[in-house]
Enzyme design. Structure first.
Site, PDB file in Angstrom:
ATOM      1  N   SER A  78       0.785  -1.238   0.000  1.00  0.00           N
ATOM      2  CA  SER A  78       0.000   0.000   0.000  1.00  0.00           C
ATOM      3  C   SER A  78       0.817   1.289   0.000  1.00  0.00           C
ATOM      4  CB  SER A  78      -0.954   0.022   1.196  1.00  0.00           C
ATOM      5  OG  SER A  78      -2.051  -0.833   0.948  1.00  0.00           O
ATOM      6  N   LYS A  81       0.255   3.825  -2.719  1.00  0.00           N
ATOM      7  CA  LYS A  81      -0.737   4.900  -2.701  1.00  0.00           C
ATOM      8  C   LYS A  81      -0.097   6.287  -2.621  1.00  0.00           C
ATOM      9  CE  LYS A  81      -4.428   2.024  -0.769  1.00  0.00           C
ATOM     10  NZ  LYS A  81      -3.864   0.751  -0.306  1.00  0.00           N
ATOM     11  N   SER A 137      -5.896   3.838   4.040  1.00  0.00           N
ATOM     12  CA  SER A 137      -5.360   2.916   3.049  1.00  0.00           C
ATOM     13  C   SER A 137      -6.475   2.095   2.394  1.00  0.00           C
ATOM     14  CB  SER A 137      -4.317   1.971   3.654  1.00  0.00           C
ATOM     15  OG  SER A 137      -3.543   1.363   2.640  1.00  0.00           O
ATOM     16  N   LYS A 250       3.301   6.369   5.124  1.00  0.00           N
ATOM     17  CA  LYS A 250       2.316   5.402   4.621  1.00  0.00           C
ATOM     18  C   LYS A 250       2.769   4.000   4.945  1.00  0.00           C
ATOM     19  CE  LYS A 250      -1.393   4.114   2.643  1.00  0.00           C
ATOM     20  NZ  LYS A 250      -1.347   3.012   3.607  1.00  0.00           N
TER      21      LYS A 250
END
Length: 469
Positions: A78, A81, A137, A250
């Site tokens: 993720s 992203k 997320s 993140k």
């Protein structure tokens, strides 16, 4: 009876392990291995990490301060992203515009991955999608955001790969906007650090990546709000993994990628980016990151090699300065020329480095590039560790600094322009002469016609007078 129970348990175990593991945002270590190890008694020693790949870079310059297998291709999960979000921001999306969630955005995403539970036909704003993508997320939100920007997932992946190449990534290829596993979706710790460095130039991205919580309001299909909390525990004071200097980042996880984490932190004016890939255990991404930040902040500092620099005081002395001037300004008054360098230029160096051994080398360009005349290169033990430009604020300097070849070309150009101008003048002159001749002839013709009319008038009048007489 016992036999029946054993058979049922066996079937249950078989059924359980037949399902693949999909993306969730946190998981703990599944195997025994050493913890992250720091060396407080020897702060100059880099920590031992659990992660199989990691890097720390200076967010301002991209200078690498620590790396471990930073060029190895890994699955990002993720943290993908980050580039999804920056592409959306650079397409000037309207945060207040409503998006209708498509069937693909809902059903082309694994149902046991991280979601906020959007349904087909549900209307949310672009701002909700962006924040849910980075804060929670949410995989369906990243998918919907990609569709909104590019039309479909494939077209958006093309934008992702073009942007990665533009940034300088050489070992990265993206397939999905959310990072759910695909064998052809990969990156490296170094490339992810470059992507994050690029993203941090956008203030809106910084704000989103550092947001602790966000609430998606009620929609046409949901009566209740959806409160979201950031999965990055390094920015949450209530978490044991909180790091006071961390400003955002993140998280990521799939069973194929293991845990991944990108964070950025600032201490004493020094902003660093830390990337952790292929880490067996969510808690170790935090302990690895904290250990790397401690190591880098303890061992690196800014050094200002030009704080008291002048061309006259440089080891090359005034003669060297005059050489610079003579190379570039043979036709100009040297006293009117202002050579300058950025005296605030800094090098991020290890505190153990002997700054007296940093050498300066002045490199002059063959010709001016705008008002940049050359550069000062800094060398330590034979390796270049930095450079900064030599500039001038002399007005129109570039136009005055030309080589002999350029002067010849310029002279030829002016001669050609002169010939063209002369031809144009000749043509204009000829047209003027023709016009004057035309006007003269027209005037003569008019006079001739008036005389003829006058002559006919007198002849007719004379006949009339003779008749009446």
């Amino acid at each position: 009876m016992k036999k029946t129970i054993v058979i049922c348990l066996a079937l249950l175990l078989t059924f359980t392990f037949s399902f693949p593991s999909c993306a969730t945002e946190t998981t703990e270590a599944t195997t025994e291995h050493p913890e992250t190890t720091e060396y407080p008694d020897d702060p100059s020693k880099a920590p031992d990490l659990v992660a199989n790949a990691a890097i720390v870079i200076d967010a301002a310059t991209g200078q690498v301060l620590y790396e471990k297998n930073s060029q190895d291709k890994k699955y990002p999960a993720s943290i993908t992203k980050i580039i999804t979000t920056i592409i959306a921001l650079e397409h000037n999306v309207d945060f207040n515009e409503f998006v209708t969630i498509s069937e693909n955005a809902v059903w082309d995403v694994e149902r046991d991955s991280t979601l906020i539970g959007l349904d087909v036909g549900e209307k949310v704003t672009v701002g909700d999608l962006v924040y849910a993508t980075m804060v929670k997320s949410a995989n369906e939100c990243a998918y919907a955001l990609a569709e909104h920007v590019a039309g479909d997932k494939t077209a958006f992946a093309k934008l992702m790969n073009e942007k990665a190449a533009e940034i300088g990534c050489e070992n990265t290829h993206f397939v999905t906007p959310n990072g759910l596993h695909d064998d052809d979706h990969y990156t490296t710790a170094y490339d992810m650090a470059l992507i994050t460095k690029y993203a941090l130039q956008n203030d809106t991205f910084r704000q989103i990546a550092g947001t602790l919580s966000y609430t998606v309001p009620a929609t046409n299909l949901a009566d209740e709000t959806r409160p979201l909390w950031n999965g990055n525990k390094m920015i949450n004071p209530a978490e044991p993994y909180y790091y006071e200097y961390c400003e955002g980042g993140k998280t990521g996880y799939t069973s194929k990628s293991n845990n991944t984490l990108v964070t950025f932190s600032k201490k004493d004016g020094l902003e660093l980016i830390c990337v952790i890939l292929d880490c067996d255990g969510g808690k170790y991404t935090y302990s690895d990151s904290r250990a790397l930040y401690n190591y880098c902040y303890n061992n690196y500092t800014y050094f200002y090699p030009l704080s008291d620099f002048t061309f006259e005081s440089d080891e090359a002395d005034i003669a060297k300065s005059n050489t610079i001037l003579n190379n570039y300004y043979t036709t100009l008054n040297h006293e009117m020329i202002d050579l300058s360098v950025d005296r605030g230029y800094s090098l991020l160096i290890n505190k153990s480095l002997d700054t007296t051994k940093i050498e300066r080398e002045i490199k002059l360009f063959d010709k001016a590039q705008d008002n940049v005349l050359g550069e000062i290169i800094f060398i330590y033990e034979g390796n270049q560790i930095g450079s900064t430009a030599i500039t001038s604020t002399t007005p129109l300097l570039s136009s005055q600094m030309t080589t002999e070849e350029e002067k010849t070309d310029s002279s030829s150009t002016w001669k050609a322009i002169g010939k063209i101008a002369l031809r144009i003048l000749i043509v204009i002159g000829a047209l003027i002469v023709i016009l004057l001749i035309y006007l003269l002839l027209a005037s003569l013709i008019r006079k001739f016609k008036r005389r003829r009319r006058r002559h006919r008038y007198y002849r007719r009048r004379k006949r009339d007078d003779d008749y009446y007489f």
